[in-house]
Design an enzyme around this catalytic site. Structure first.
Site: not given
Length: 339
Positions: A52, A86, A205, A288
């Site tokens: 903003e 803001c 990485l 995983l």
């Protein structure tokens, strides 16, 4: 309908900050006077001006502001952080109307910004393209509502479902999918691998294939088997090492002592405390599968090279979800999944 057009532009602007605003959300803002956009801004980096403020500062003729409408993809903040609220600035500027994409569920905001505006007599419209605005900040909302990072599972597998050939590092993706992966790394807050992946692949990485920020590196290495001269310990990025040996801070590396029991849950709690908003799990099958079995994931991305048959090696994780999208990158396919 007009409000939706301007909020859509807010979303487009906000996406320019992807990967650079952590731990803050992605926010875009436009200012409209008599049907014309006279100012635009987005949150570019944590600690810098919010969207903003950037939009207000971009307006050449500030006399027009009090007769303008300000659009913002996320509820204006109502608290002092590294920058002032803001919502107060919007009131002070004299806007007659504010249009908000979605309210901010963060406990420090959560309707308070909207309340400040309404108390000042400003007309406030909220919930415009709310679904899209929430999707824009899926990481931020998951982090604050579920008290854990947004989790993205990622791996590459051959046509016959292997991660490697004969348990040795094997190139499955092509140069295009490699660039895609590095782009993905630059967008997410952190990236995680386990001991075996670090020892076998010696990954850095990083995002060396593109121009982008390196993610925070997370290494799961209970017995500290990965040597200090390996790439994951270089100076390219902040690194968190979860282990069962020590708690210490050595340069850009932080060693965090943790228990093996309930590990995934403990890891999520610790990463939340460290303000890590999203993590790509790039570990091997064992790592995983732990996340899949625990049901702790939000998205999965699988790179498939169907013409490549490896016949023997590490089997890909057991994963039975249907993909919602498939992209083709020459001889590779990238399949996208959502929980």
């Amino acid at each position: 309908m007009t409000d939706e057009i301007y909020i859509k532009r807010c979303i487009e602007l906000a996406q320019k900050g992807l990967g650079k605003t952590y731990p803050n959300p992605l926010v875009g803002s436009v200012i409209v006077h008599n049907g014309q956009i006279i100012g635009e801004g987005f949150h570019e980096k944590a600690g810098q001006n919010h969207a903003e403020i950037n939009a207000i500062n971009s307006v050449k003729n500030s006399e027009l502001l009090k007769d303008s409408t300000i659009y913002v993809s996320l509820e204006p903040c109502s608290h002092y952080g590294k920058t002032p609220p803001c919502a107060n600035k919007i009131v002070e500027t004299g806007f007659k109307k504010v249009v908000i994409g979605t309210l901010d569920s963060h406990e420090k905001v959560n309707g308070k910004g909207k309340q400040i505006l309404e108390n000042a007599g400003i007309e406030v419209v909220s919930g415009v393209l709310e679904k899209e605005c929430r999707a824009l900040n899926k990481r931020f909302f998951t982090f604050h509502q579920k008290k854990r990072p947004y989790i993205v599972l990622k791996w590459a597998e051959s046509g016959d479902g292997f991660l490697d050939k004969n348990f040795k590092p094997t190139q499955i993706g092509n140069p295009l999918t490699k660039q895609f992966v590095h782009e993905l790394r630059s967008e997410e807050h952190a990236i995680l691998v386990g001991t075996n992946t670090a020892l076998t692949d010696n990954p850095s990485l990083s995002t060396r294939e593109i121009v982008g920020r390196n993610p925070v590196r997370i290494l799961i290495d209970f017995d500290l088997k990965v040597p200090a001269h390996f790439n994951i310990y270089n100076q390219e990025a902040e690194t968190l090492v979860f282990n069962s040996v020590k708690d210490s801070e050595e340069g850009n590396v932080k060693f965090i002592k943790t228990e093996k029991e309930n590990f995934v849950e403990n890891l999520m709690n610790t990463l939340y405390k460290h303000q890590i908003q999203s993590v790509i799990i790039e570990g091997g099958k064992f790592t995983l599968q732990q996340f899949i079995n625990a049901g702790i994931w939000d998205e999965a991305i699988i790179i498939k090279n169907e013409s490549l048959l490896l016949e023997n090696g590490t089997k890909a994780p057991e994963f039975t979800i249907d993909s919602y999208r498939t992209d083709v990158f020459r001889n590779n396919k990238i399949e996208f999944y959502k929980k």
